[in-house]
Design a protein around this motif. Sequence first.
Motif, PDB file in Angstrom:
ATOM      1  N   ILE A   1       0.854  -1.185   0.000  1.00 45.97           N
ATOM      2  CA  ILE A   1       0.000   0.000   0.000  1.00 45.97           C
ATOM      3  C   ILE A   1       0.891   1.236   0.000  1.00 45.97           C
ATOM      4  O   ILE A   1       1.604   1.500   0.959  1.00 45.97           O
ATOM      5  CB  ILE A   1      -0.911   0.032   1.240  1.00 45.97           C
ATOM      6  CG1 ILE A   1      -1.786  -1.215   1.298  1.00 45.97           C
ATOM      7  CG2 ILE A   1      -1.775   1.289   1.234  1.00 45.97           C
ATOM      8  CD1 ILE A   1      -2.588  -1.332   2.588  1.00 45.97           C
ATOM      9  N   GLY A   2       0.866   1.987  -1.098  1.00 43.27           N
ATOM     10  CA  GLY A   2       1.639   3.217  -1.189  1.00 43.27           C
ATOM     11  C   GLY A   2       2.864   3.062  -2.061  1.00 43.27           C
ATOM     12  O   GLY A   2       3.738   2.236  -1.788  1.00 43.27           O
ATOM     13  N   GLY A   3       2.937   3.890  -3.121  1.00 41.62           N
ATOM     14  CA  GLY A   3       4.045   3.814  -4.070  1.00 41.62           C
ATOM     15  C   GLY A   3       5.138   4.817  -3.783  1.00 41.62           C
ATOM     16  O   GLY A   3       5.730   5.369  -4.707  1.00 41.62           O
ATOM     17  N   GLY A   4       5.424   5.067  -2.492  1.00 41.59           N
ATOM     18  CA  GLY A   4       6.588   5.872  -2.130  1.00 41.59           C
ATOM     19  C   GLY A   4       7.856   5.060  -2.307  1.00 41.59           C
ATOM     20  O   GLY A   4       7.826   3.861  -2.610  1.00 41.59           O
ATOM     21  N   HIS A   5       9.016   5.707  -2.085  1.00 43.61           N
ATOM     22  CA  HIS A   5      10.272   5.021  -2.383  1.00 43.61           C
ATOM     23  C   HIS A   5      10.462   3.757  -1.542  1.00 43.61           C
ATOM     24  O   HIS A   5      10.952   2.749  -2.039  1.00 43.61           O
ATOM     25  CB  HIS A   5      11.463   5.967  -2.211  1.00 43.61           C
ATOM     26  CG  HIS A   5      11.561   6.627  -0.884  1.00 43.61           C
ATOM     27  ND1 HIS A   5      10.968   7.829  -0.610  1.00 43.61           N
ATOM     28  CD2 HIS A   5      12.183   6.251   0.247  1.00 43.61           C
ATOM     29  CE1 HIS A   5      11.225   8.160   0.649  1.00 43.61           C
ATOM     30  NE2 HIS A   5      11.950   7.226   1.185  1.00 43.61           N
ATOM     31  N   ASN A   6      10.054   3.788  -0.266  1.00 40.37           N
ATOM     32  CA  ASN A   6      10.208   2.589   0.558  1.00 40.37           C
ATOM     33  C   ASN A   6       9.284   1.466   0.100  1.00 40.37           C
ATOM     34  O   ASN A   6       9.674   0.292   0.098  1.00 40.37           O
ATOM     35  CB  ASN A   6       9.948   2.925   2.028  1.00 40.37           C
ATOM     36  CG  ASN A   6      11.154   3.535   2.700  1.00 40.37           C
ATOM     37  OD1 ASN A   6      12.261   2.995   2.630  1.00 40.37           O
ATOM     38  ND2 ASN A   6      10.960   4.676   3.346  1.00 40.37           N
ATOM     39  N   GLY A   7       8.058   1.802  -0.268  1.00 37.54           N
ATOM     40  CA  GLY A   7       7.145   0.792  -0.775  1.00 37.54           C
ATOM     41  C   GLY A   7       7.654   0.160  -2.058  1.00 37.54           C
ATOM     42  O   GLY A   7       7.561  -1.066  -2.250  1.00 37.54           O
ATOM     43  N   LEU A   8       8.210   0.987  -2.937  1.00 39.66           N
ATOM     44  CA  LEU A   8       8.742   0.478  -4.204  1.00 39.66           C
ATOM     45  C   LEU A   8       9.970  -0.396  -3.975  1.00 39.66           C
ATOM     46  O   LEU A   8      10.147  -1.424  -4.633  1.00 39.66           O
ATOM     47  CB  LEU A   8       9.083   1.648  -5.130  1.00 39.66           C
ATOM     48  CG  LEU A   8       7.878   2.445  -5.636  1.00 39.66           C
ATOM     49  CD1 LEU A   8       8.333   3.760  -6.281  1.00 39.66           C
ATOM     50  CD2 LEU A   8       7.058   1.628  -6.633  1.00 39.66           C
TER      51      LEU A   8
ATOM     52  N   GLY B   1      14.880   3.874   1.376  1.00 47.63           N
ATOM     53  CA  GLY B   1      14.904   2.492   0.963  1.00 47.63           C
ATOM     54  C   GLY B   1      15.152   1.501   2.079  1.00 47.63           C
ATOM     55  O   GLY B   1      14.737   0.350   1.996  1.00 47.63           O
ATOM     56  N   SER B   2      15.831   1.915   3.145  1.00 43.81           N
ATOM     57  CA  SER B   2      16.218   0.957   4.183  1.00 43.81           C
ATOM     58  C   SER B   2      15.019   0.338   4.904  1.00 43.81           C
ATOM     59  O   SER B   2      14.992  -0.888   5.102  1.00 43.81           O
ATOM     60  CB  SER B   2      17.165   1.619   5.188  1.00 43.81           C
ATOM     61  OG  SER B   2      17.792   0.649   5.994  1.00 43.81           O
ATOM     62  N   PRO B   3      13.991   1.117   5.320  1.00 45.95           N
ATOM     63  CA  PRO B   3      12.830   0.468   5.929  1.00 45.95           C
ATOM     64  C   PRO B   3      12.171  -0.546   4.993  1.00 45.95           C
ATOM     65  O   PRO B   3      11.772  -1.638   5.419  1.00 45.95           O
ATOM     66  CB  PRO B   3      11.893   1.636   6.246  1.00 45.95           C
ATOM     67  CG  PRO B   3      12.797   2.820   6.394  1.00 45.95           C
ATOM     68  CD  PRO B   3      13.873   2.589   5.373  1.00 45.95           C
ATOM     69  N   GLY B   4      12.057  -0.192   3.707  1.00 46.13           N
ATOM     70  CA  GLY B   4      11.455  -1.099   2.743  1.00 46.13           C
ATOM     71  C   GLY B   4      12.269  -2.356   2.546  1.00 46.13           C
ATOM     72  O   GLY B   4      11.727  -3.467   2.439  1.00 46.13           O
ATOM     73  N   TRP B   5      13.582  -2.209   2.521  1.00 46.06           N
ATOM     74  CA  TRP B   5      14.476  -3.352   2.343  1.00 46.06           C
ATOM     75  C   TRP B   5      14.391  -4.289   3.542  1.00 46.06           C
ATOM     76  O   TRP B   5      14.221  -5.502   3.393  1.00 46.06           O
ATOM     77  CB  TRP B   5      15.904  -2.840   2.159  1.00 46.06           C
ATOM     78  CG  TRP B   5      16.922  -3.917   1.965  1.00 46.06           C
ATOM     79  CD1 TRP B   5      17.075  -4.720   0.880  1.00 46.06           C
ATOM     80  CD2 TRP B   5      17.949  -4.307   2.894  1.00 46.06           C
ATOM     81  NE1 TRP B   5      18.136  -5.578   1.068  1.00 46.06           N
ATOM     82  CE2 TRP B   5      18.691  -5.338   2.279  1.00 46.06           C
ATOM     83  CE3 TRP B   5      18.322  -3.866   4.155  1.00 46.06           C
ATOM     84  CZ2 TRP B   5      19.772  -5.947   2.908  1.00 46.06           C
ATOM     85  CZ3 TRP B   5      19.402  -4.468   4.784  1.00 46.06           C
ATOM     86  CH2 TRP B   5      20.112  -5.494   4.174  1.00 46.06           C
TER      87      TRP B   5
ATOM     88  N   TYR C   1       2.336  -5.964   7.610  1.00 47.22           N
ATOM     89  CA  TYR C   1       3.652  -5.430   7.937  1.00 47.22           C
ATOM     90  C   TYR C   1       3.691  -3.928   7.636  1.00 47.22           C
ATOM     91  O   TYR C   1       2.936  -3.428   6.803  1.00 47.22           O
ATOM     92  CB  TYR C   1       4.737  -6.117   7.104  1.00 47.22           C
ATOM     93  CG  TYR C   1       4.838  -7.608   7.321  1.00 47.22           C
ATOM     94  CD1 TYR C   1       5.825  -8.153   8.134  1.00 47.22           C
ATOM     95  CD2 TYR C   1       3.937  -8.483   6.705  1.00 47.22           C
ATOM     96  CE1 TYR C   1       5.924  -9.526   8.327  1.00 47.22           C
ATOM     97  CE2 TYR C   1       4.013  -9.854   6.896  1.00 47.22           C
ATOM     98  CZ  TYR C   1       5.020 -10.378   7.708  1.00 47.22           C
ATOM     99  OH  TYR C   1       5.102 -11.728   7.900  1.00 47.22           O
ATOM    100  N   LEU C   2       4.613  -3.253   8.306  1.00 41.50           N
ATOM    101  CA  LEU C   2       4.922  -1.858   7.996  1.00 41.50           C
ATOM    102  C   LEU C   2       6.218  -1.816   7.194  1.00 41.50           C
ATOM    103  O   LEU C   2       7.149  -2.591   7.467  1.00 41.50           O
ATOM    104  CB  LEU C   2       5.087  -1.034   9.276  1.00 41.50           C
ATOM    105  CG  LEU C   2       3.868  -0.913  10.186  1.00 41.50           C
ATOM    106  CD1 LEU C   2       4.244  -0.177  11.467  1.00 41.50           C
ATOM    107  CD2 LEU C   2       2.728  -0.202   9.474  1.00 41.50           C
ATOM    108  N   CYS C   3       6.303  -0.917   6.221  1.00 46.70           N
ATOM    109  CA  CYS C   3       7.537  -0.832   5.423  1.00 46.70           C
ATOM    110  C   CYS C   3       7.950   0.610   5.146  1.00 46.70           C
ATOM    111  O   CYS C   3       8.844   0.855   4.346  1.00 46.70           O
ATOM    112  CB  CYS C   3       7.386  -1.592   4.105  1.00 46.70           C
ATOM    113  SG  CYS C   3       6.200  -0.876   2.940  1.00 46.70           S
ATOM    114  N   GLY C   4       7.311   1.586   5.811  1.00 47.56           N
ATOM    115  CA  GLY C   4       7.607   2.988   5.544  1.00 47.56           C
ATOM    116  C   GLY C   4       8.581   3.604   6.530  1.00 47.56           C
ATOM    117  O   GLY C   4       9.154   2.928   7.391  1.00 47.56           O
TER     118      GLY C   4
END
Length: 578
Positions: free
Chosen positions: A39-46, A561-565, A547-550
């Motif tokens: 959910i959400g196409g920000g850099h972390n989501g991508l 990018g680190s939270p998403g990774w 999960y959270l990824c932001g």
Amino acid sequence: MAAAVWTDRGTRAKNLLWILMGSRSNHTALKLCYDALVIGGGHNGLVAAAYLQKGGVKTAVLERRHVLGGAAVTEEIFPGFHFSRCSYLLSLLRPHIYRDLELKKHGLKVYMRDPHSFTPMLEEGMKGAVPRSLTLGSDLAKNLNEIGKFSQKDAKAYPDFVAHLEKLASAIRPLLDSPPVDIRGVTAGSLRKRLAATKTLMPIAKLGLKLGGNIPDFYEIITAPIMKILTRWFDSEPLRATLATDGVIGAMTSPSNPGSGYVLLHHVMGELEKEKGAWGYVEGGMGGLSQAIARAAQSYGVDVFTEKNVEQILVGSDGATKGVALKDGTEIHSKVVLSNATPYATFKYLTPKGALSEEFIKAVEQVDYTSPVTKINVALDKLPNFLASPTPDDKPGPHHQCSIHLNCENMDILEAAYKDAINGRPSARPMLEMTIPSVLDPTLAPPGCHVVSLFTQFTPYHIKGREWTQQDREDFGDTIFDWVEQYAPGFKTSVVGREILSPPDLEKIFGLTGGNIFHGSMSLDQLYLARPLPSLSDYRSPIKGLYLCGSGCHPGGGVMGSPGWNAALTVISDLKRR
């Protein structure tokens, strides 16, 4: 959107149009079942989506707006002028993500800035000389000469100060690329699981070993007011205030408040093109970063969609995530869901009522999202000309590529600006960080024109307890422009258009709860094991499969990018154990 303006600019034109037309970059039909939904196409989501897909997890990204990137977007606000509308500088993109996703191959180009900081003084020049200024960059000899204009003692101390910060930053950098210690895993469960969880102790152990005898210094800088640290090192107010801006940027805090030292360290931990602490401009604006990540993700097989507004996360009778429902009623099923929204938005708005305990929701409500930021985007028909460093014939000087610090002559100005906002009113003399990316990137504005970003502090979310009005925005914009005019006469007459985004505007447009650019305050009670809550620091939520990824997760906002990774690796690990 801008084809008529840019058709004669070759490859750069194509890149910019790709950035601006992100909503048209994926013609894949939306399937109704995936392994993972982001959910959400920000850099972390991508980033999370790219790594999930690389790990064999069929993934789709659902972005509610018409353009990808979250806060890292490029938008044409005025005809021919393209802005990094919210986020505006690149530094803390982790190097391994840059390499793994081959972002350069996918179109990411960065303009390095050197020098990187310019602080002009509001003062009368002596004997006809121009007012003084402080310019800092990568050349140490030039830096010492600049600092020496204000204090020879400070010039002698500066190299040791830089080395001191780098020593601390280099020790903490590995923590950016690792999940926090798995406390539950280490302390509970079978011996096999506890032993497996001990590997999460390694980054913190390495931090301690690398710091060695510097552990007290590290403890001080993450807990102390930045004013205390800078006053110990330096005497000159312009140098103190310039450095202090990195301790309060984006944070509703003052240089005299405990914890502002960590925000400074957070901002010097970055690197760009292997240069430590460097910041740069993305060609085509920050949307260029998001589109490069999106192209990388799509090359692995990720489905990326815009204008797909998620209404609710679906939770089954067994208490596990089943997918999402869109506002148009479409249901998309998945094994897991990753939310790149803020923790507050995820659990208060997207999660079904009753799926989480009242105690948990109460804890979520206590997370601090206070923001001091009003972002102003300005289109100009000529380059600002500063009294402290005049340039002839509208030609840019080295200082034009910098972060230009206005109203930063001394610490007292920053303190007074902060106190205004704490008392419920926009600062009368705000702290201003001006950037002019079009000086280095010609794709952003028509010939001879420029785009300016004004990152201003301090402004409250409510003005004396009431909501912002359009008149409030215009009045604050006028205040800002009056101050800029004092440093660069003629600025106001060069304005083609302006957009003023108060904290509520940043929340409404970009989904930043409270207008906070970090997805939550970067205070010590909301970092590492406590980000966003002590029970949520491992990216997993109380709902199985959610999960959270932001940036609301470790290591926090700005660490691109680190939270998403980290979240993606956590999900892949969990799916393998199912």
